[in-house]
Design a protein around this motif. Sequence first.
Motif, PDB file in Angstrom:
ATOM      1  N   MET A   1       0.856  -1.205   0.000  1.00  0.00           N
ATOM      2  CA  MET A   1       0.000   0.000   0.000  1.00  0.00           C
ATOM      3  C   MET A   1       0.879   1.237   0.000  1.00  0.00           C
ATOM      4  N   ASP A   2       0.249   2.368  -0.250  1.00  0.00           N
ATOM      5  CA  ASP A   2       0.994   3.625  -0.287  1.00  0.00           C
ATOM      6  C   ASP A   2       1.233   4.118   1.142  1.00  0.00           C
ATOM      7  N   THR A   3       2.350   3.672   1.732  1.00  0.00           N
ATOM      8  CA  THR A   3       2.724   4.094   3.082  1.00  0.00           C
ATOM      9  C   THR A   3       4.245   4.012   3.199  1.00  0.00           C
ATOM     10  N   SER A   4       4.775   4.344   4.374  1.00  0.00           N
ATOM     11  CA  SER A   4       6.238   4.283   4.544  1.00  0.00           C
ATOM     12  C   SER A   4       6.572   4.014   5.997  1.00  0.00           C
TER      13      SER A   4
ATOM     14  N   GLY B   1      -7.337   1.065   2.929  1.00  0.00           N
ATOM     15  CA  GLY B   1      -7.479   0.725   4.348  1.00  0.00           C
ATOM     16  C   GLY B   1      -6.236   1.010   5.164  1.00  0.00           C
ATOM     17  N   ARG B   2      -5.325   1.806   4.619  1.00  0.00           N
ATOM     18  CA  ARG B   2      -3.991   1.927   5.232  1.00  0.00           C
ATOM     19  C   ARG B   2      -3.991   2.549   6.623  1.00  0.00           C
ATOM     20  N   ASP B   3      -4.951   3.453   6.912  1.00  0.00           N
ATOM     21  CA  ASP B   3      -4.917   4.085   8.248  1.00  0.00           C
ATOM     22  C   ASP B   3      -5.064   3.040   9.349  1.00  0.00           C
ATOM     23  N   ILE B   4      -5.853   1.996   9.095  1.00  0.00           N
ATOM     24  CA  ILE B   4      -6.071   0.910  10.058  1.00  0.00           C
ATOM     25  C   ILE B   4      -5.006  -0.177   9.872  1.00  0.00           C
ATOM     26  N   ALA B   5      -4.741  -0.532   8.624  1.00  0.00           N
ATOM     27  CA  ALA B   5      -3.900  -1.701   8.321  1.00  0.00           C
ATOM     28  C   ALA B   5      -2.512  -1.616   8.949  1.00  0.00           C
ATOM     29  N   VAL B   6      -1.961  -0.417   9.054  1.00  0.00           N
ATOM     30  CA  VAL B   6      -0.589  -0.297   9.557  1.00  0.00           C
ATOM     31  C   VAL B   6      -0.515  -0.407  11.078  1.00  0.00           C
ATOM     32  N   LEU B   7      -1.658  -0.260  11.756  1.00  0.00           N
ATOM     33  CA  LEU B   7      -1.622  -0.201  13.228  1.00  0.00           C
ATOM     34  C   LEU B   7      -1.773  -1.562  13.910  1.00  0.00           C
TER      35      LEU B   7
ATOM     36  N   ASN C   1     -11.980   6.848  13.218  1.00  0.00           N
ATOM     37  CA  ASN C   1     -11.681   8.272  13.134  1.00  0.00           C
ATOM     38  C   ASN C   1     -10.483   8.488  14.062  1.00  0.00           C
ATOM     39  N   GLY C   2      -9.281   8.366  13.461  1.00  0.00           N
ATOM     40  CA  GLY C   2      -8.038   8.327  14.249  1.00  0.00           C
ATOM     41  C   GLY C   2      -7.852   9.513  15.177  1.00  0.00           C
ATOM     42  N   LYS C   3      -8.144  10.695  14.694  1.00  0.00           N
ATOM     43  CA  LYS C   3      -7.916  11.908  15.514  1.00  0.00           C
ATOM     44  C   LYS C   3      -8.830  11.923  16.741  1.00  0.00           C
TER      45      LYS C   3
ATOM     46  N   VAL D   1     -10.264   9.264  18.160  1.00  0.00           N
ATOM     47  CA  VAL D   1      -9.870   8.170  19.055  1.00  0.00           C
ATOM     48  C   VAL D   1      -8.670   8.623  19.892  1.00  0.00           C
ATOM     49  N   PHE D   2      -7.731   9.273  19.247  1.00  0.00           N
ATOM     50  CA  PHE D   2      -6.539   9.770  19.943  1.00  0.00           C
ATOM     51  C   PHE D   2      -6.958  10.711  21.080  1.00  0.00           C
ATOM     52  N   ARG D   3      -7.825  11.658  20.738  1.00  0.00           N
ATOM     53  CA  ARG D   3      -8.264  12.674  21.717  1.00  0.00           C
ATOM     54  C   ARG D   3      -8.923  12.008  22.940  1.00  0.00           C
TER      55      ARG D   3
ATOM     56  N   ALA E   1      -1.955   0.910  22.182  1.00  0.00           N
ATOM     57  CA  ALA E   1      -2.740   1.482  21.086  1.00  0.00           C
ATOM     58  C   ALA E   1      -1.832   2.201  20.117  1.00  0.00           C
ATOM     59  N   ASN E   2      -0.886   2.950  20.681  1.00  0.00           N
ATOM     60  CA  ASN E   2      -0.092   3.853  19.872  1.00  0.00           C
ATOM     61  C   ASN E   2       0.950   4.449  20.817  1.00  0.00           C
ATOM     62  N   PHE E   3       2.233   4.464  20.447  1.00  0.00           N
ATOM     63  CA  PHE E   3       3.256   4.958  21.362  1.00  0.00           C
ATOM     64  C   PHE E   3       3.020   6.420  21.718  1.00  0.00           C
TER      65      PHE E   3
ATOM     66  N   GLY F   1       2.663  -4.021  17.182  1.00  0.00           N
ATOM     67  CA  GLY F   1       1.539  -3.171  16.802  1.00  0.00           C
ATOM     68  C   GLY F   1       0.446  -3.242  17.858  1.00  0.00           C
ATOM     69  N   ASN F   2      -0.765  -2.919  17.444  1.00  0.00           N
ATOM     70  CA  ASN F   2      -1.907  -2.929  18.356  1.00  0.00           C
ATOM     71  C   ASN F   2      -2.623  -4.278  18.212  1.00  0.00           C
ATOM     72  N   THR F   3      -2.560  -5.094  19.253  1.00  0.00           N
ATOM     73  CA  THR F   3      -3.194  -6.421  19.181  1.00  0.00           C
ATOM     74  C   THR F   3      -4.528  -6.451  19.950  1.00  0.00           C
TER      75      THR F   3
ATOM     76  N   ALA G   1      -6.730   0.365  30.038  1.00  0.00           N
ATOM     77  CA  ALA G   1      -7.168   0.082  28.664  1.00  0.00           C
ATOM     78  C   ALA G   1      -8.159   1.126  28.170  1.00  0.00           C
ATOM     79  N   PHE G   2      -8.171   1.297  26.859  1.00  0.00           N
ATOM     80  CA  PHE G   2      -9.174   2.148  26.209  1.00  0.00           C
ATOM     81  C   PHE G   2      -9.423   1.569  24.824  1.00  0.00           C
ATOM     82  N   GLY G   3     -10.679   1.521  24.406  1.00  0.00           N
ATOM     83  CA  GLY G   3     -10.918   0.977  23.071  1.00  0.00           C
ATOM     84  C   GLY G   3     -12.330   1.226  22.579  1.00  0.00           C
TER      85      GLY G   3
HETATM   86  N1  ACO Z   1       0.478   5.791   5.349  1.00  0.00           N
HETATM   87  C1  ACO Z   1       0.626   6.957   4.734  1.00  0.00           C
HETATM   88  N2  ACO Z   1      -0.275   7.937   4.772  1.00  0.00           N
HETATM   89  C2  ACO Z   1      -1.403   7.707   5.478  1.00  0.00           C
HETATM   90  C3  ACO Z   1      -1.641   6.490   6.144  1.00  0.00           C
HETATM   91  C4  ACO Z   1      -0.644   5.502   6.047  1.00  0.00           C
HETATM   92  N3  ACO Z   1      -0.775   4.323   6.659  1.00  0.00           N
HETATM   93  N4  ACO Z   1      -2.845   6.555   6.743  1.00  0.00           N
HETATM   94  C5  ACO Z   1      -3.344   7.771   6.488  1.00  0.00           C
HETATM   95  N5  ACO Z   1      -2.482   8.470   5.689  1.00  0.00           N
HETATM   96  C6  ACO Z   1      -2.601   9.814   5.181  1.00  0.00           C
HETATM   97  C7  ACO Z   1      -4.005  10.333   5.245  1.00  0.00           C
HETATM   98  O1  ACO Z   1      -4.716   9.924   4.094  1.00  0.00           O
HETATM   99  C8  ACO Z   1      -3.774  11.838   5.273  1.00  0.00           C
HETATM  100  O2  ACO Z   1      -3.539  12.270   3.972  1.00  0.00           O
HETATM  101  P1  ACO Z   1      -4.082  13.711   3.469  1.00  0.00           P
HETATM  102  O3  ACO Z   1      -3.458  14.715   4.383  1.00  0.00           O
HETATM  103  O4  ACO Z   1      -3.598  13.779   2.070  1.00  0.00           O
HETATM  104  O5  ACO Z   1      -5.576  13.626   3.615  1.00  0.00           O
HETATM  105  C9  ACO Z   1      -2.469  11.971   6.042  1.00  0.00           C
HETATM  106  O6  ACO Z   1      -1.846  10.693   6.005  1.00  0.00           O
HETATM  107  C10 ACO Z   1      -2.637  12.424   7.470  1.00  0.00           C
HETATM  108  O7  ACO Z   1      -3.579  11.623   8.038  1.00  0.00           O
HETATM  109  P2  ACO Z   1      -4.088  11.926   9.460  1.00  0.00           P
HETATM  110  O8  ACO Z   1      -5.216  11.010   9.751  1.00  0.00           O
HETATM  111  O9  ACO Z   1      -4.298  13.395   9.633  1.00  0.00           O
HETATM  112  O10 ACO Z   1      -2.832  11.490  10.319  1.00  0.00           O
HETATM  113  P3  ACO Z   1      -2.655  11.618  11.863  1.00  0.00           P
HETATM  114  O11 ACO Z   1      -1.496  12.446  12.121  1.00  0.00           O
HETATM  115  O12 ACO Z   1      -3.909  11.912  12.580  1.00  0.00           O
HETATM  116  O13 ACO Z   1      -2.278  10.118  12.234  1.00  0.00           O
HETATM  117  C11 ACO Z   1      -3.191   8.150  13.204  1.00  0.00           C
HETATM  118  C12 ACO Z   1      -3.173   9.054  12.001  1.00  0.00           C
HETATM  119  C13 ACO Z   1      -1.844   7.491  13.384  1.00  0.00           C
HETATM  120  C14 ACO Z   1      -4.254   7.061  13.027  1.00  0.00           C
HETATM  121  C15 ACO Z   1      -3.528   9.041  14.436  1.00  0.00           C
HETATM  122  O14 ACO Z   1      -4.721   9.751  14.220  1.00  0.00           O
HETATM  123  C16 ACO Z   1      -3.617   8.264  15.666  1.00  0.00           C
HETATM  124  O15 ACO Z   1      -2.624   7.884  16.218  1.00  0.00           O
HETATM  125  N6  ACO Z   1      -4.850   8.061  16.182  1.00  0.00           N
HETATM  126  C17 ACO Z   1      -5.083   7.211  17.302  1.00  0.00           C
HETATM  127  C18 ACO Z   1      -5.735   6.019  16.791  1.00  0.00           C
HETATM  128  C19 ACO Z   1      -5.173   4.763  17.365  1.00  0.00           C
HETATM  129  O16 ACO Z   1      -4.137   4.677  17.967  1.00  0.00           O
HETATM  130  N7  ACO Z   1      -5.947   3.742  17.153  1.00  0.00           N
HETATM  131  C20 ACO Z   1      -5.589   2.477  17.621  1.00  0.00           C
HETATM  132  C21 ACO Z   1      -6.830   1.674  17.695  1.00  0.00           C
HETATM  133  S1  ACO Z   1      -7.875   2.273  18.896  1.00  0.00           S
HETATM  134  C22 ACO Z   1      -7.318   1.711  20.284  1.00  0.00           C
HETATM  135  O17 ACO Z   1      -6.647   0.740  20.347  1.00  0.00           O
HETATM  136  C23 ACO Z   1      -7.634   2.450  21.460  1.00  0.00           C
END
Ligand code: ACO
Length: 330
Positions: free
Chosen positions: A27-30, A153-159, A221-223, A225-227, A259-261, A286-288, A316-318
Amino acid sequence: MKKTRIIGAGFCVPDNVVTNDDLSKMMDTSDEWIYSRSGIKERRWADEKTTTSDLAYEASYRAIKQAQIDPDEIDMIVVGTLSSDYFFPGVSAQLQERLNLRNVAAFDIKAACSAFVYSLSIADQFIKTGAAKTILIIGAETQTKLIEKSTEGRDIAVLFGDGAGAAVLQTSSNESCILSTHLHSEGKDLKNLWMEAPGTVENGWVDDAKIFKSKFTPKMNGKEVFRSAVTRFPEVINEALKHNDIKIEDVKLIVPHQANFRISEAVAKRLGVDTEKVYSNIHKYGNTTAASIPIALCEALEQNRISKGDIIILAAFGAGYTWASAAIRW
Ligand code: ACO
């Protein structure tokens, strides 16, 4: 009132390591994007044949072995999972059979990333009242089978990653015990972290014409969830401190859901403690989800980060949202 303690713990992760660079081929990520936002370097993915119950079985076997009990002593099995082998029944009854246990009570709970602390609390209540003496609790997931491994699905897939952790709880006859547990929920923002199907809202979702593939993958909605996470984690940890009339300095280690460092860093800052005091292994797994706390607990024990008499806090939070904590004197 009786007291409960953890007498054995074990974990199991699939062998298959998937690095950030591996993901960037799918996927398009790094590596830079993933690591800087989450602290994750790699995670484990179960292969096609490995199920949640396979990982749960292995983790349970190890926990029972460490507890040095006769499996016949187990009175109840509680499994926390979002990724059970089947829509129903749950994984717990499969474990009863695979572990060759008596026909004991067995049930799954769906409290997402909080499920292990919820399970611990449920087990604690049964043991404290004398209704059970020995309980096996497990957090297990193969949720990477549900995620979309593409740019969409990359926002979820990488975590996320797969794994399982288990603990055996028993009546305590000494100072080592669960001091308290604290469980919460708030359903108003459930769509910030959810998977819509399979569910019963859309009657007839099995009808081909009604199947929408996108509803069968988790959405977040990553932002938001983070908040919420950076507020609820410190809140529920402080609740445990207050309830037990202890200070954060009295706590040896906080073992949070991984969840996230960046979330853990923010939690440490809000609690006014060094990041070192908040256990982290998210770079490796990652997040299991439900499995992350028992896996982290097992590793912290292996690394001698916890000694007899230490006070630790699980937090925990989820999805739900649900959040929870447990204060434990080891
Ligand atoms: N690789 C590359 N680019 C990506 C990826 C990816 N995997 N995923 C999203 N992007 C892009 C987005 O499309 C967006 O692009 P755009 O600016 O062109 O629209 C850009 O990266 C920025 O995306 P944001 O969502 O603004 O990135 P953000 O800095 O908020 O980070 C993240 C996203 C890591 C999900 C963050 O919101 C976060 O840490 N949230 C907490 C969610 C979490 O930890 N969830 C875990 C599960 S819940 C739990 O266990 C409690």
